[in-house]
Design a protein around this motif. Structure first.
Motif: not given
Length: 151
Positions: A84-91, A94-99, A137-142
């Motif tokens: 959560x702390x490392x996601x940042x403001x944008x995601x 591909x990064x969401x899939x990896x996480x 939006x994806x970053x906030x959802x994650x």
């Protein structure tokens, strides 16, 4: 077996043989050993030796630069909060899939939960969201989904 797999295997074996679960290597030595560019080493570090996989990677660039890999054991809550702390403001997707893949592989997330979250964060689900704001939006959802998993 691809170059990334070879590098990861070499590092894993070296880490297994090291004292105390800590390995320090030179990025340039690794690149030379495997006849690849240093960015390939960076890729392996970020995809195979991430906190989600139970590692902390410290890096120092420059002539005497090094990579220090430390094997750590984190409980589920600590791991999720770290993500959560490392996601940042944008995601990006591909990064969401990896996480999500890393979290399900490590057992921090149930496979069905990971697959559901990925479906919700995909470009198809976010079709009504303007393309230039989807990563935000994806970053906030994650973040919100993982925080909810803590409860």
């Amino acid at each position: 077996m691809g170059i990334s797999d070879l590098i990861a295997s070499f590092l894993q074996e070296s880490l297994d043989e090291s004292d105390g679960g800590v390995l320090e290597v030179q990025r340039s030595d690794l690149a030379q050993r495997f006849n690849c560019v240093p960015s390939q080493i960076n890729y392996v570090m970020s995809t195979r030796f991430s906190p989600e996989h139970g590692y902390i990677v410290e890096s120092r660039r420059g002539g005497n630069g090094y990579i220090r890999i430390t094997r750590v054991r984190m409980d589920r809550q600590t791991l999720l909060m770290h993500v959560v702390n490392s996601v940042g403001g944008e995601l990006d997707l591909a990064s969401a899939k990896a996480i999500l893949s890393n979290l399900t592989t490590s057992g921090a997330l149930d496979k069905n939960v990971g697959e559901t979250l990925l479906a919700c964060m995909g470009d198809r689900a976010l079709g009504a969201v303007p393309r230039q704001t989807r990563d935000t939006v994806r970053a906030e959802m994650m973040k919100q989904a993982l925080i909810h998993q803590l409860g």
